[in-house]
Design a protein around this motif. Structure first.
Motif, PDB file in Angstrom:
ATOM      1  N   GLU A   1      -1.241  13.754  12.271  1.00  0.00           N
ATOM      2  CA  GLU A   1      -0.493  12.947  13.242  1.00  0.00           C
ATOM      3  C   GLU A   1       0.877  12.529  12.748  1.00  0.00           C
ATOM      4  OE1 GLU A   1      -2.995   9.772  14.699  1.00  0.00           O
ATOM      5  OE2 GLU A   1      -4.762  11.074  14.597  1.00  0.00           O
ATOM      6  N   GLY A   2       1.244  12.998  11.537  1.00  0.00           N
ATOM      7  CA  GLY A   2       2.569  12.684  11.031  1.00  0.00           C
ATOM      8  C   GLY A   2       2.537  12.078   9.647  1.00  0.00           C
ATOM      9  N   ILE A   3       3.730  11.750   9.168  1.00  0.00           N
ATOM     10  CA  ILE A   3       3.919  11.180   7.835  1.00  0.00           C
ATOM     11  C   ILE A   3       4.964  10.075   7.930  1.00  0.00           C
ATOM     12  CG2 ILE A   3       3.216  13.185   6.475  1.00  0.00           C
ATOM     13  CD1 ILE A   3       6.184  14.004   6.380  1.00  0.00           C
ATOM     14  N   PRO A   4       5.026   9.181   6.944  1.00  0.00           N
ATOM     15  CA  PRO A   4       4.165   9.052   5.764  1.00  0.00           C
ATOM     16  C   PRO A   4       2.797   8.478   6.123  1.00  0.00           C
ATOM     17  CG  PRO A   4       5.770   7.288   5.791  1.00  0.00           C
ATOM     18  CD  PRO A   4       6.132   8.184   6.933  1.00  0.00           C
ATOM     19  N   ILE A   5       1.858   8.698   5.230  1.00  0.00           N
ATOM     20  CA  ILE A   5       0.471   8.284   5.436  1.00  0.00           C
ATOM     21  C   ILE A   5       0.067   7.267   4.366  1.00  0.00           C
ATOM     22  CG2 ILE A   5      -1.929   9.063   5.211  1.00  0.00           C
ATOM     23  CD1 ILE A   5      -0.923   9.860   7.853  1.00  0.00           C
TER      24      ILE A   5
ATOM     25  N   PHE B   1       0.849  -1.195   0.000  1.00  0.00           N
ATOM     26  CA  PHE B   1       0.000   0.000   0.000  1.00  0.00           C
ATOM     27  C   PHE B   1       0.886   1.248   0.000  1.00  0.00           C
ATOM     28  CE2 PHE B   1      -2.273  -3.328   2.417  1.00  0.00           C
ATOM     29  CZ  PHE B   1      -3.282  -3.576   1.486  1.00  0.00           C
ATOM     30  N   PRO B   2       0.972   1.942  -1.123  1.00  0.00           N
ATOM     31  CA  PRO B   2       1.850   3.115  -1.218  1.00  0.00           C
ATOM     32  C   PRO B   2       1.438   4.225  -0.261  1.00  0.00           C
ATOM     33  CG  PRO B   2       1.224   2.338  -3.394  1.00  0.00           C
ATOM     34  CD  PRO B   2       0.357   1.608  -2.407  1.00  0.00           C
ATOM     35  N   GLU B   3       2.409   5.116   0.006  1.00  0.00           N
ATOM     36  CA  GLU B   3       2.204   6.182   0.990  1.00  0.00           C
ATOM     37  C   GLU B   3       2.325   7.561   0.350  1.00  0.00           C
ATOM     38  OE1 GLU B   3       4.985   3.027   3.102  1.00  0.00           O
ATOM     39  OE2 GLU B   3       5.537   4.624   1.704  1.00  0.00           O
ATOM     40  N   TYR B   4       1.665   8.498   0.973  1.00  0.00           N
ATOM     41  CA  TYR B   4       1.923   9.917   0.736  1.00  0.00           C
ATOM     42  C   TYR B   4       2.989  10.359   1.740  1.00  0.00           C
ATOM     43  CZ  TYR B   4      -2.551  10.351  -1.861  1.00  0.00           C
ATOM     44  OH  TYR B   4      -3.580  10.237  -2.769  1.00  0.00           O
ATOM     45  N   HIS B   5       3.966  11.132   1.265  1.00  0.00           N
ATOM     46  CA  HIS B   5       5.011  11.636   2.159  1.00  0.00           C
ATOM     47  C   HIS B   5       4.676  12.992   2.745  1.00  0.00           C
ATOM     48  CE1 HIS B   5       8.444   8.865   0.548  1.00  0.00           C
ATOM     49  NE2 HIS B   5       7.440   8.202   1.118  1.00  0.00           N
ATOM     50  N   HIS B   6       3.612  13.595   2.275  1.00  0.00           N
ATOM     51  CA  HIS B   6       3.185  14.908   2.768  1.00  0.00           C
ATOM     52  C   HIS B   6       1.751  15.128   2.294  1.00  0.00           C
ATOM     53  CE1 HIS B   6       2.978  19.327   3.189  1.00  0.00           C
ATOM     54  NE2 HIS B   6       3.957  19.197   4.065  1.00  0.00           N
ATOM     55  N   GLY B   7       1.038  15.999   2.984  1.00  0.00           N
ATOM     56  CA  GLY B   7      -0.310  16.336   2.539  1.00  0.00           C
ATOM     57  C   GLY B   7      -0.328  16.853   1.112  1.00  0.00           C
ATOM     58  N   ASN B   8       0.722  17.578   0.728  1.00  0.00           N
ATOM     59  CA  ASN B   8       0.785  18.117  -0.629  1.00  0.00           C
ATOM     60  C   ASN B   8       0.756  17.017  -1.681  1.00  0.00           C
ATOM     61  OD1 ASN B   8       1.049  20.505   0.717  1.00  0.00           O
ATOM     62  ND2 ASN B   8       2.961  21.132  -0.242  1.00  0.00           N
ATOM     63  N   ASP B   9       1.305  15.825  -1.355  1.00  0.00           N
ATOM     64  CA  ASP B   9       1.293  14.720  -2.300  1.00  0.00           C
ATOM     65  C   ASP B   9      -0.125  14.286  -2.642  1.00  0.00           C
ATOM     66  OD1 ASP B   9       4.054  14.459  -2.526  1.00  0.00           O
ATOM     67  OD2 ASP B   9       4.205  12.977  -0.940  1.00  0.00           O
ATOM     68  N   SER B  10      -1.038  14.459  -1.699  1.00  0.00           N
ATOM     69  CA  SER B  10      -2.426  14.049  -1.908  1.00  0.00           C
ATOM     70  C   SER B  10      -3.237  15.113  -2.618  1.00  0.00           C
ATOM     71  CB  SER B  10      -3.089  13.760  -0.556  1.00  0.00           C
ATOM     72  OG  SER B  10      -3.357  14.963   0.146  1.00  0.00           O
ATOM     73  N   GLY B  11      -2.687  16.338  -2.678  1.00  0.00           N
ATOM     74  CA  GLY B  11      -3.444  17.483  -3.154  1.00  0.00           C
ATOM     75  C   GLY B  11      -4.232  18.166  -2.049  1.00  0.00           C
ATOM     76  N   TRP B  12      -4.424  17.474  -0.925  1.00  0.00           N
ATOM     77  CA  TRP B  12      -5.186  17.995   0.218  1.00  0.00           C
ATOM     78  C   TRP B  12      -4.182  18.485   1.269  1.00  0.00           C
ATOM     79  CZ3 TRP B  12     -10.672  16.422   1.335  1.00  0.00           C
ATOM     80  CH2 TRP B  12     -11.306  15.892   0.205  1.00  0.00           C
TER      81      TRP B  12
END
Length: 563
Positions: A366-370, A347-358
């Motif tokens: 609560e932190g990263i990666p998500i 299951f791949p992760e986002y390293h920052h909220g910006n990666d999600s667009g949100w």
């Protein structure tokens, strides 16, 4: 059809020039400025402050912005500006003049080319201008000091005989090519009118009650186009010529979709422009402009969803197009599993909220990666798109591989992220508990690929007026959440992309009535309050950048096909 220059800039298709109203900041007075928007949004690009002159004195004026002209109206007379071509501003006035005061930095200078023309070299903006008066007088105050001018003030003044002025300001980056101007101002104005009229005729049709919004969306999308230059090897639609003077790697998808029906080749240009800036690993940059690509983050892989949407609605996408995108889209998909799955659980992760667009969603509190369920949902759709492309291209073995991969990912994703009656996200193997974000409803983009009980739970949650549903659409953070903010970016305001993705998922899931109702709420809000970057979920007021192209494009798509 007049717009507010304080919200919507004056520009035209293909130009890197924009006239905007800028607020006061250090070294810059409040007022109207001619800007050069090359190089992205790290700088406001202000080149010249613009003022109206009467008897050589600066006088107050009001701005009247229409799609093809900007008129500066004072009690003494008015000045009209049009962009007859992508690289010039044509000027015409009666009884008054116009002043351009350079926002000066080191080495900036001006010198006389003739009694009718001066050249201005703006080192700080990597651009040159030629100013030429065709009727009237040109006076320039540009005292030289060692290696630059102390100031540069250019006044286009009306003729003493006719009280009229006609002039032109041209931009160039390398060498000025001498031009002999034989066209008068009205001929220049006619050229730009024809350009806008041609674009307007190709804009998606909408119900009559959305005429106001449709005209604004038409102007914003047309005027936000820039020509091929530097890293932009195709004509490109910027997000805005206000402040967001880049293209981000999911914004371009929505603009491509809105162009598909009547300008399919330009639509394909918008989709492909990021793949032409793709890294060898498969990653797409976060954003690009004419000068550089930015790599510290990226954006969600909605490109497969976009391709599926386009294939469902147009026969203009040929096998040549599909050959062009197949390998880059494959690399983009595989990149997530090779480079963004650090714990190798599939299951791949986002390293920052910006990666999600949100960017600042509470999912990232609560932190990263998500590990976020929307990412897997998008990748399932991306694999489905690759399967369909492979079938079209008679790559049967590869099509079967993509089919198996998407089915495996879908099954594993549902088992991992679905917890009885909701989707969750994970940070450091722990469920995220902060807030109540609409982001966790994004798997609804899978439509009927979701089990019926999961789909019903998601729809029920979206219809809950104590959480996301407002008179204007879907808030991005529950209005009951302690983290909700009316102008909290992705912690409350309504956005076009989240709206479009959810509505399309609902539509394909058979929830046509609800999808239509959400479309109406969004379109009513945008029609009333403009094509803003985002909107107050409760009041519908436009927020942040007030002239955004993905809002314009989503408005047109929804008003055309979903309401």
């Amino acid at each position: 059809m007049a717009f507010d220059i304080k919200n919507i800039p004056f520009s035209r298709y293909g130009s890197f020039l924009s006239v905007s109203y800028l607020k006061k900041r250090k070294g810059l007075e409040e007022g109207l400025y001619l800007r050069n928007i090359r190089g992205g949004d790290n700088n406001d690009g202000a080149v010249f402050k613009i003022d109206v002159l009467a008897e050589n004195e600066v006088v107050p004026f009001e701005s009247v912005l229409e799609p093809t002209s900007l008129e500066l109206v004072s009690e003494h007379g008015s000045v009209k500006l049009v962009m007859g071509d992508v690289d010039n501003v044509c000027l015409s006035s009666e009884n008054v003049g116009i002043r351009f005061t350079l926002v000066r930095h080191a080495y900036d200078n001006a010198f006389s080319r003739s009694d009718k023309s001066w050249q201005i070299n703006v080192f700080s903006k990597k651009i040159n201008f030629m100013t030429t008066v065709l009727e009237g007088d040109l006076t320039v105050d540009a005292p030289w000091n060692v290696n630059g001018c102390e100031k540069v003030i250019i006044d286009f003044l009306p003729s003493a005989k006719t009280n009229k002025m006609n002039g032109i300001l041209e931009e160039f980056t390398i060498t000025y090519k001498n031009k002999e101007f034989k066209q008068d101002f009205e001929v220049c104005h006619k050229k730009v009118k024809e350009s806008f009229q041609s674009w307007q005729e190709k804009v998606l049709s909408t119900p009559k009650e959305y005429e106001k919004g449709t005209k604004q969306a038409a102007y914003i999308t047309w005027s936000s186009m820039v020509r091929e230059e530097g890293k932009l090897i195709r004509p490109a639609m910027y997000m805005s010529k206000n402040w967001m003077t880049n293209i981000w790697s999911w914004d371009h998808c929505f603009n491509a979709m809105a162009l598909l029906k009547h300008q399919p080749e330009l639509a394909w240009d918008q989709l492909m422009i990021f793949f032409e800036n793709q890294d060898s690993t498969g990653m797409l940059p976060d954003f690009i402009n004419d000068e550089f690509a930015y790599w510290n983050c990226t954006k969600p892989p909605i490109h497969g969803w976009t391709v599926l949407w386009m294939l469902d609605r147009s026969e203009s996408i040929s096998n040549n197009h599909l050959e062009e995108i197949y390998t880059p889209l494959s690399k983009w998909t595989n990149w997530y599993f090779k480079y963004r799955d650090y714990n190798k659980n599939g299951f791949p992760e986002y390293h920052h909220g910006n990666d999600s667009g949100w960017d600042n969603s509470t999912v990232f509190s609560e932190g990263i990666p998500i590990e976020s369920p929307d990412l897997c949902a998008f990748l399932v759709l991306q694999m489905e798109a690759l399967e369909k492309i492979a079938v079209r291209l008679e790559k049967d073995n590869e099509a079967e591989v993509w089919k198996q991969k998407q089915e495996s990912l879908l099954e594993a994703f549902l088992d991992y992220f679905w917890k009885e009656d909701y989707f969750t996200a994970y940070v450091a193997d722990q469920q995220v508990k902060t807030g109540d974000s609409l982001l966790l409803f994004m798997p609804i983009v899978l439509g009927k690929r979701l089990p019926k009980d999961i789909l019903n739970n998601l729809v029920e949650g979206l219809k809950d007026e104590s959480r996301f549903l407002t008179d204007n659409g879907l808030a991005t953070e529950s209005v009951s959440s302690t983290y909700y903010e009316s102008d909290g970016y992705w912690r409350g305001p309504i956005w076009a992309p989240s709206t479009m993705l959810i509505i399309d998922g609902l539509y394909r899931a058979g929830e046509v009535g609800f999808a239509s109702e959400l479309s109406k709420r969004f379109c009513n809000m945008a029609n009333k309050n403009g094509m803003a970057e985002n909107f107050d979920a409760i009041t519908g007021e436009g927020l942040r950048d007030r002239a955004f192209t993905w809002t314009s494009s989503v408005f047109l798509i929804l008003a055309n096909a979903y309401v």
